[in-house]
Design a protein around this motif. Structure first.
Motif, PDB file in Angstrom:
ATOM      1  N   SER A 589       0.841  -1.194   0.000  1.00  0.00           N
ATOM      2  CA  SER A 589       0.000   0.000   0.000  1.00  0.00           C
ATOM      3  C   SER A 589       0.875   1.243   0.000  1.00  0.00           C
ATOM      4  O   SER A 589       1.887   1.317   0.697  1.00  0.00           O
ATOM      5  N   ALA A 590       0.487   2.208  -0.794  1.00  0.00           N
ATOM      6  CA  ALA A 590       1.212   3.473  -0.854  1.00  0.00           C
ATOM      7  C   ALA A 590       0.208   4.610  -0.730  1.00  0.00           C
ATOM      8  O   ALA A 590      -0.845   4.585  -1.370  1.00  0.00           O
ATOM      9  N   GLU A 591       0.520   5.570   0.102  1.00  0.00           N
ATOM     10  CA  GLU A 591      -0.369   6.716   0.241  1.00  0.00           C
ATOM     11  C   GLU A 591      -0.364   7.517  -1.058  1.00  0.00           C
ATOM     12  O   GLU A 591       0.679   7.686  -1.686  1.00  0.00           O
ATOM     13  N   PRO A 592      -1.527   8.016  -1.472  1.00  0.00           N
ATOM     14  CA  PRO A 592      -1.541   8.855  -2.671  1.00  0.00           C
ATOM     15  C   PRO A 592      -0.798  10.161  -2.425  1.00  0.00           C
ATOM     16  O   PRO A 592      -0.882  10.746  -1.337  1.00  0.00           O
ATOM     17  N   GLN A 593      -0.078  10.600  -3.432  1.00  0.00           N
ATOM     18  CA  GLN A 593       0.635  11.872  -3.349  1.00  0.00           C
ATOM     19  C   GLN A 593      -0.200  12.956  -4.015  1.00  0.00           C
ATOM     20  O   GLN A 593      -0.782  12.740  -5.081  1.00  0.00           O
ATOM     21  N   PHE A 594      -0.245  14.128  -3.389  1.00  0.00           N
ATOM     22  CA  PHE A 594      -1.024  15.238  -3.930  1.00  0.00           C
ATOM     23  C   PHE A 594      -0.123  16.444  -4.130  1.00  0.00           C
ATOM     24  O   PHE A 594       0.798  16.691  -3.345  1.00  0.00           O
ATOM     25  N   ASP A 595      -0.388  17.185  -5.183  1.00  0.00           N
ATOM     26  CA  ASP A 595       0.375  18.392  -5.494  1.00  0.00           C
ATOM     27  C   ASP A 595      -0.300  19.583  -4.818  1.00  0.00           C
ATOM     28  O   ASP A 595      -1.466  19.872  -5.090  1.00  0.00           O
ATOM     29  N   GLY A 596       0.423  20.272  -3.966  1.00  0.00           N
ATOM     30  CA  GLY A 596      -0.112  21.437  -3.288  1.00  0.00           C
ATOM     31  C   GLY A 596      -0.092  21.283  -1.783  1.00  0.00           C
ATOM     32  O   GLY A 596      -0.493  20.247  -1.248  1.00  0.00           O
ATOM     33  N   ASP A 597       0.377  22.313  -1.086  1.00  0.00           N
ATOM     34  CA  ASP A 597       0.405  22.334   0.375  1.00  0.00           C
ATOM     35  C   ASP A 597      -1.025  22.379   0.902  1.00  0.00           C
ATOM     36  O   ASP A 597      -1.793  23.289   0.558  1.00  0.00           O
ATOM     37  N   PRO A 598      -1.428  21.413   1.759  1.00  0.00           N
ATOM     38  CA  PRO A 598      -2.804  21.412   2.266  1.00  0.00           C
ATOM     39  C   PRO A 598      -3.181  22.692   3.011  1.00  0.00           C
ATOM     40  O   PRO A 598      -4.366  23.042   3.071  1.00  0.00           O
ATOM     41  N   GLN A 599      -2.192  23.396   3.565  1.00  0.00           N
ATOM     42  CA  GLN A 599      -2.502  24.647   4.252  1.00  0.00           C
ATOM     43  C   GLN A 599      -2.887  25.741   3.262  1.00  0.00           C
ATOM     44  O   GLN A 599      -3.776  26.551   3.538  1.00  0.00           O
ATOM     45  N   GLN A 600      -2.228  25.770   2.115  1.00  0.00           N
ATOM     46  CA  GLN A 600      -2.552  26.771   1.095  1.00  0.00           C
ATOM     47  C   GLN A 600      -3.666  26.314   0.168  1.00  0.00           C
ATOM     48  O   GLN A 600      -4.452  27.144  -0.319  1.00  0.00           O
ATOM     49  N   PHE A 601      -3.721  25.005  -0.076  1.00  0.00           N
ATOM     50  CA  PHE A 601      -4.704  24.446  -1.016  1.00  0.00           C
ATOM     51  C   PHE A 601      -5.489  23.346  -0.284  1.00  0.00           C
ATOM     52  O   PHE A 601      -5.152  22.164  -0.363  1.00  0.00           O
ATOM     53  N   PRO A 602      -6.534  23.716   0.452  1.00  0.00           N
ATOM     54  CA  PRO A 602      -7.194  22.778   1.367  1.00  0.00           C
ATOM     55  C   PRO A 602      -8.127  21.772   0.711  1.00  0.00           C
ATOM     56  O   PRO A 602      -8.596  20.853   1.389  1.00  0.00           O
ATOM     57  N   PHE A 603      -8.411  21.911  -0.599  1.00  0.00           N
ATOM     58  CA  PHE A 603      -9.402  21.038  -1.233  1.00  0.00           C
ATOM     59  C   PHE A 603      -8.743  20.069  -2.226  1.00  0.00           C
ATOM     60  O   PHE A 603      -7.838  20.451  -2.976  1.00  0.00           O
ATOM     61  N   HIS A 604      -9.235  18.833  -2.225  1.00  0.00           N
ATOM     62  CA  HIS A 604      -8.930  17.922  -3.323  1.00  0.00           C
ATOM     63  C   HIS A 604      -9.716  18.384  -4.552  1.00  0.00           C
ATOM     64  O   HIS A 604     -10.893  18.739  -4.449  1.00  0.00           O
ATOM     65  N   PHE A 605      -9.054  18.338  -5.718  1.00  0.00           N
ATOM     66  CA  PHE A 605      -9.716  18.784  -6.944  1.00  0.00           C
ATOM     67  C   PHE A 605      -9.969  17.587  -7.848  1.00  0.00           C
ATOM     68  O   PHE A 605      -9.063  16.800  -8.113  1.00  0.00           O
ATOM     69  N   LEU A 606     -11.208  17.482  -8.295  1.00  0.00           N
ATOM     70  CA  LEU A 606     -11.610  16.327  -9.095  1.00  0.00           C
ATOM     71  C   LEU A 606     -12.214  16.784 -10.419  1.00  0.00           C
ATOM     72  O   LEU A 606     -13.398  17.103 -10.496  1.00  0.00           O
ATOM     73  N   PRO A 607     -11.421  16.835 -11.503  1.00  0.00           N
ATOM     74  CA  PRO A 607     -12.023  17.012 -12.829  1.00  0.00           C
ATOM     75  C   PRO A 607     -12.697  15.707 -13.221  1.00  0.00           C
ATOM     76  O   PRO A 607     -12.281  14.630 -12.786  1.00  0.00           O
ATOM     77  N   TYR A 608     -13.736  15.780 -14.011  1.00  0.00           N
ATOM     78  CA  TYR A 608     -14.404  14.536 -14.402  1.00  0.00           C
ATOM     79  C   TYR A 608     -14.953  14.655 -15.818  1.00  0.00           C
ATOM     80  O   TYR A 608     -15.224  15.761 -16.298  1.00  0.00           O
ATOM     81  N   PRO A 609     -15.117  13.525 -16.507  1.00  0.00           N
ATOM     82  CA  PRO A 609     -15.632  13.568 -17.877  1.00  0.00           C
ATOM     83  C   PRO A 609     -17.069  14.097 -17.891  1.00  0.00           C
ATOM     84  O   PRO A 609     -17.917  13.629 -17.121  1.00  0.00           O
ATOM     85  N   SER A 610     -17.327  15.032 -18.749  1.00  0.00           N
ATOM     86  CA  SER A 610     -18.685  15.551 -18.902  1.00  0.00           C
ATOM     87  C   SER A 610     -19.598  14.476 -19.481  1.00  0.00           C
ATOM     88  O   SER A 610     -19.203  13.725 -20.377  1.00  0.00           O
ATOM     89  N   SER A 611     -20.825  14.402 -18.981  1.00  0.00           N
ATOM     90  CA  SER A 611     -21.777  13.432 -19.524  1.00  0.00           C
ATOM     91  C   SER A 611     -22.107  13.733 -20.975  1.00  0.00           C
ATOM     92  O   SER A 611     -22.535  12.842 -21.713  1.00  0.00           O
ATOM     93  N   ALA A 612     -21.891  14.967 -21.402  1.00  0.00           N
ATOM     94  CA  ALA A 612     -22.156  15.336 -22.791  1.00  0.00           C
ATOM     95  C   ALA A 612     -20.899  15.282 -23.646  1.00  0.00           C
ATOM     96  O   ALA A 612     -20.909  14.751 -24.755  1.00  0.00           O
ATOM     97  N   PHE A 613     -19.800  15.826 -23.150  1.00  0.00           N
ATOM     98  CA  PHE A 613     -18.624  16.066 -23.988  1.00  0.00           C
ATOM     99  C   PHE A 613     -17.465  15.107 -23.720  1.00  0.00           C
ATOM    100  O   PHE A 613     -16.428  15.205 -24.371  1.00  0.00           O
TER     101      PHE A 613
END
Length: 753
Positions: A589-613
């Protein structure tokens, strides 16, 4: 704009007579002689293959006489043609079984789009400014041939690069043969939402480097890990058909469905139970379920076989993944983990499905292997109600192609970095087929900057988009209705499927099929690329002629054209072989790595495929722009989804203009308040925000791609598009950029005021 005015197939005969009767001599209407025999008023139904995603659904195309606006030798006029009027799902096709999604219905607009490139174009201004002049096909092909001849003369064939989307059919095989025989590296394939991680995991676990097929009609319990299998992932029409049969197709039996994800998808909205888990921890949750199953002696650990042996600690009962420990990592309650594990083991047959965001982390391969082991543990591999792998036609073997030792291509990020590195010799010629990496690649890859350093770029695109705008030459392809269409579906059926359909109508414009263009270029070279066919349909005939016959006197090629393909059991010599068991150490098991300091960037960002495009490749189709999003009802817009609790804390209301920023970029868009998303996650659909992509998509909305970090999954090199952290702030009141179906935006705004 209504559909009739868009398609522009108008009955002009009556109008012409009326104008003539009024004595109006201006602008005479030229009617060209049809090139085919036409029976007025009689519709015909012809087979087709949908090209808008990789599923390979079969079509039935309604064809009828119509007048088309055309230009012949510089003269505008009309001509009577047999024109496609309506697309439906092929009722006998084993992938979609008569169904067709909204994207497939809109595919007809590709052919009749007013902004289609209608003839070869040569750049007339500075690269990227979009100014082109029309040239003949002969001049266009001479330009390509001269460039390739120059490379060959200098012994520099490796300076030819080819960028395309992932493909497994005949066109992909033809491209690979062309490049290999010329002496160039293989094609660089790139898709923002690619499935390289799952393919690699399946190769390791099961010996099949392909996407899975799920026998949903026979399943009684389905556990989803992030896969939007009813909306945008894998083979949605096939999976939707199976899901309906699971829920309602068996008297007295209604299969249960639980979905694990951080943002509610169209699939998650259909679940009996929705389980939010922290991003990137889905694999840990899967092993927590396996721990309960093994500890309770519901299944022995060795039942997982090869798939289980790839997980570190599997043989000792996964002691590091007790429900209490898994709760600390995932946020899912231990009691819930125990209950779901027992349901999954006791309700047989059961199947787990992973796809989408869980695989778009730096530990995506671990998560995929964990879910594979869970399926193997409960005996759900190649068993009714479980996971199958669609037998794959070996196109090279069927077409009797020689093995070509082409140098392996680099991944797109390394390709761009190599061009931009100091002292590098960039490719001299780049061919682009169906890919738009300038739009879909993260900014840190600097794809546009790299492409601008390549001396000559040719695109086979039918539309001017963010990438083809950099081309020096555009060689427009026929659409799927005007040329031979084919697919070798990777998933969606438990039998082998090879789809094929002849053109259903004559070309509207001076375009040519890309496969035939490559064959023509190969023959014109000073040292010809010796491909064994004159035309693409000859290649198809060779392949389908080698497939098993339905009866001893049957003509497989003719039968395939009539019904839209061939499906059945492949002989061993024509089937892709399974890969041997890997010599690899168990994965920890490996912890996922995230880009961005959690103190400055507190949210996980999730782009996702558009149901249309999907990934934005369909944003130029106005029917899809007009289609309300199934969860938000938004249309002609883009937005960022935020949890109500988070929105209240930040003082953000529905439709407010917000700024979302990462360490790599900033986007301003409208806020969409949604209870179906975790409080520490922001989500945004991909599709809008094109700089160039026809009148319907250019400059419309915003894309989340400029926010993405360049992190990758280390084994496959696939972009970890769910590994970026962001911050968000309110910058203004609603300004009309968010358009909701039935006035929802207006009602919410008035309530707030």
């Amino acid at each position: 704009m209504d559909r009739r005015s868009f398609i522009k197939l108008t009955a002009v005969t009556g109008t012409s007579a009326a104008l003539s009767g009024c004595g109006n001599p201006a602008a005479p209407l030229v009617r060209f002689v049809p090139a085919e025999d036409i029976m007025p008023g009689v519709a015909a139904w012809k087979p087709g293959v949908c090209p808008l995603c990789a599923a390979g659904c079969g079509l039935t195309v309604r064809v009828m006489d119509a007048d088309a606006d055309v230009v012949r030798n510089g003269q505008a006029g009309v001509v009577r043609i047999l024109a496609a009027k309506k697309l439906e799902g092929g009722p006998m096709h084993p992938i979609n079984q008569g169904g067709l999604c909204a994207r497939g219905q809109a595919a007809i607009q590709v052919t009749y789009h007013p902004d289609r490139i209608t003839q070869p174009l040569k750049r007339a201004g500075n690269r990227g400014d979009g100014r082109y002049e029309a040239i003949s096909w002969d001049d266009a092909l001479k330009e390509v041939v001269s460039r390739l001849d120059a490379l060959e003369g200098a012994g520099n064939q490796k300076a030819l690069a080819f960028v395309a989307r992932h493909g497994s059919g005949h066109r992909a095989a033809l491209v690979a043969q062309f490049l290999g025989r010329y002496g160039a590296p293989g094609p660089i394939t790139y898709e923002l939402f690619g499935d390289e991680v799952l393919r690699r995991a399946n190769a390791l676990s099961f010996g099949r480097e392909q996407l899975p097929t799920f026998d949903l009609p026979n399943a009684r319990f389905v556990l989803g890990f992030g896969a939007d299998f009813l909306g945008t992932w894998n083979s949605p029409v096939s999976q939707g058909y199976g899901y309906g049969a699971m829920r309602q197709g068996r008297p007295g039996i209604r299969g249960a469905f639980v979905q694990v994800e951080a943002r509610m998808t169209q699939t998650g909205a259909n679940a009996d139970e929705w389980v939010p888990a922290r991003p990137g921890t889905e694999g840990v949750l899967a092993l927590g379920l396996a721990n309960v199953i093994v500890a309770a002696k519901l299944r022995p650990a060795d039942a997982a076989g090869r798939a289980g042996s790839l997980i570190d600690g599997w043989g000792t009962g996964l002691s590091a993944y007790t429900p209490a420990e898994v709760e600390k990592v995932t946020g899912v309650a231990a009691s819930r983990i125990e209950r779901l594990a027992r349901q999954f083991a006791d309700t047989r047959p059961a199947v787990a499905i992973i796809g989408g965001p869980p695989l778009a982390h730096t530990n995506g391969l671990f998560s995929a292997l964990a879910v594979n082991a869970l399926n193997a543990l409960v005996g759900s591999v190649e068993q009714p109600g479980g996971v199958f792998f669609t037998p794959q036609l070996n196109v090279a073997a069927a077409a009797k192609l020689q093995n070509v030792a082409a140098p392996p291509p680099p991944a797109l990020d390394r390709f761009a970095a190599g061009i931009l590195s100091a002292g590098a010799a960039p490719p001299q010629v780049l061919l682009i087929d169906g890919a738009n990496p300038v739009y879909t690649a993260p900014p840190a890859w600097r794809v546009r900057e790299a492409f601008e350093k390549i001396p000559f770029i040719a695109s086979f695109g039918s539309f001017l988009d963010d990438t083809s705008k950099l081309a020096d030459l555009i060689l427009p392809d026929h659409t799927f209705l005007e040329s031979w269409a084919e697919a070798v579906p990777e998933s969606g059926a438990t039998i082998a499927v090879a789809s094929v359909a002849p053109p259903v109508m004559s070309p509207l414009h001076q375009t040519r099929a890309t496969a035939d263009v490559l064959l023509d270029v190969g023959r014109r070279l000073r040292r010809p690329v010796a491909l064994p066919w004159q035309t693409f349909d000859e290649m198809l005939a060779a392949t389908f002629g080698a497939l098993p016959k339905a009866t001893p006197d049957a003509d497989t090629w003719s039968d395939a054209q009539e019904k839209g393909g061939w499906w059945g059991t492949l002989p061993a010599g024509l089937a892709a072989a399974a890969s041997p068991a890997p010599a690899t150490r168990p994965v920890t098991s490996a912890e996922p790595q995230f880009d961005g300091d959690p103190q400055q960037f507190p949210f996980h960002f999730l782009p996702y495929p558009s149901s249309a495009f999907l990934d934005g490749s369909l944003a130029h189709l106005p029917w899809l722009q007009e289609m309300p999003d199934p969860l938000t009802s938004a249309m002609w817009s883009s937005w960022v989804e935020v949890n109500p609790t988070t929105a209240a804390r930040l003082g953000i209301g529905q439709g407010d203009v917000v700024e979302v920023a990462s360490a790599h970029g900033t986007v301003r868009t409208a806020a969409m308040i949604s209870p179906g998303i975790a409080p520490d996650v922001l989500a945004m659909p991909v599709g809008q925000g094109h700089q160039t992509f026809t009148r319907y998509a250019s400059g419309r909305g915003e894309s989340p791609v400029p926010l993405l970090a360049p992190l990758t999954e280390p084994t496959t090199g696939a972009l970890a598009w769910a590994a970026t952290r962001v911050r968000m702030s309110r910058v203004g009141d609603p300004d009309g950029r968010l358009i909701l179906f039935a006035g929802g935006m207006r009602e919410e705004t008035e309530t707030r005021r």
